[in-house]
Design an enzyme around this catalytic site. Structure first.
Site, PDB file in Angstrom:
ATOM      1  NE  ARG A  16      37.627  45.128  36.832  1.00 51.67           N
ATOM      2  CZ  ARG A  16      38.905  44.838  37.190  1.00 51.67           C
ATOM      3  NH1 ARG A  16      39.242  44.505  38.745  1.00 51.67           N
ATOM      4  NH2 ARG A  16      39.736  44.476  36.622  1.00 51.67           N
ATOM      5  CB  CYS A  75      40.875  38.296  40.561  1.00 50.07           C
ATOM      6  SG  CYS A  75      42.698  38.675  40.826  1.00 50.07           S
TER       7      CYS A  75
END
Length: 295
Positions: A186, A252
């Site tokens: 990611r 995040c």
């Protein structure tokens, strides 16, 4: 054991001998299944535990095109929830989940944000509790409201605009380090199962929160955690030290697992990083913000 962590044995003893001093909070969640955590809690949880719903209790309203997926609640709303589940100024909170603290650390950070430092994470979480043969109970637990007193701490967060500033809040010879807690794929922009745009904030380092844990979901020793962050350039303390953890920003996907890195830094004896609460899911709402990807 660190005052930030509690073992299964310690928790079982506290439940047995000092239950009135304790508020257990079950933080289990799955990002793509909003009702999963509550369902699991009702099926079986540590006796006496309350449930904290990531979507309903620990997040504020989502504003399309402006906020991330889990914006911080207002301090007043969060303080009211903490009061509802029985947290007073003297209450020892113990938070747990089944994901190595990925969600429990988010609760720890939010309590700290409102000035309540008496929160410990159950090391190993619910899997460790079950593996030790400790009991579970099912169904909801009656709530007893307590006079939670929140005192909002300033300076624990940064905004997207602050991250975009070249000099920002940290000037002269200091160096800002931005740490991304998501998995490598990611971060690199090779896959994005949740958000509509893949990549990372330019200049950010990738320190997946899972790297703070052993293979069985316990936190690494403080020395190992300290070395992990030192390897990323977090080597000092104090306002003038290059790489000081006071100059670190954690993010995040939506401001949840970033708190795991902040907790791990505290566990390592480093001053906690600042949190970018909106994180990647907020960053990408403005197409003018830069995006980086790696091969």
């Amino acid at each position: 054991m660190s005052p930030l962590l509690i073992t299964v044995t310690e928790l079982a003893n506290q439940i047995k001998h000092q239950p009135d001093t304790l508020c257990l909070v079950d933080c289990r969640a799955k990002l793509q299944f909003p009702d999963w955590g509550r369902e699991q809690y009702l099926h079986g949880h540590i006796p006496g535990a309350q449930f904290a719903d990531l979507e309903r209790d620990l997040s504020g309203p989502i504003i399309a095109g402006k906020t991330g997926r889990h914006p911080l609640p207002t301090p007043a709303a969060l303080a009211s929830f903490f009061a509802d589940i029985g947290i007073s100024p003297t209450t020892q909170v113990v938070a747990y989940d089944d994901a190595g603290g990925a969600y429990a650390c988010h609760l720890w950070w939010q309590l700290r944000w409102l000035g309540h430092d008496q929160c410990r994470i159950l090391d190993g979480g619910l899997p460790a509790w079950v593996a030790a043969g400790q009991p579970l109970e099912s169904g909801p637990v009656a709530r007893q409201r307590a006079p939670f007193i929140g005192a909002l701490r300033a300076g624990l967060t940064v905004t997207a605009d602050e991250l975009l500033q070249v000099d920002g809040l940290l000037q002269t010879e200091t160096k800002r380090i931005v740490i991304d807690a998501r998995g490598p794929a990611r971060y690199a922009g090779k896959e994005e199962p949740i958000d509509p745009v893949a990549g990372h904030i330019p200049g950010a380092l990738n320190l997946p929160f899972s790297g703070n844990l052993t293979a069985d979901g316990h936190f690494l020793p403080a020395t190992a955690l300290r070395q992990r962050f030192a390897d990323a350039g977090v080597t000092g303390t104090g306002s003038s030290a290059t790489g000081s953890s006071e100059n670190v920003v954690a993010y995040c996907g939506s401001g949840v697992t970033a708190c795991h890195n902040i907790f791990a830094m505290a566990l390592a004896g480093l001053p906690p990083a600042k949190l970018y609460p909106g994180s990647w899911s907020e960053w990408i709402t403005d197409p003018s913000r830069p995006i980086a990807r790696t091969n």
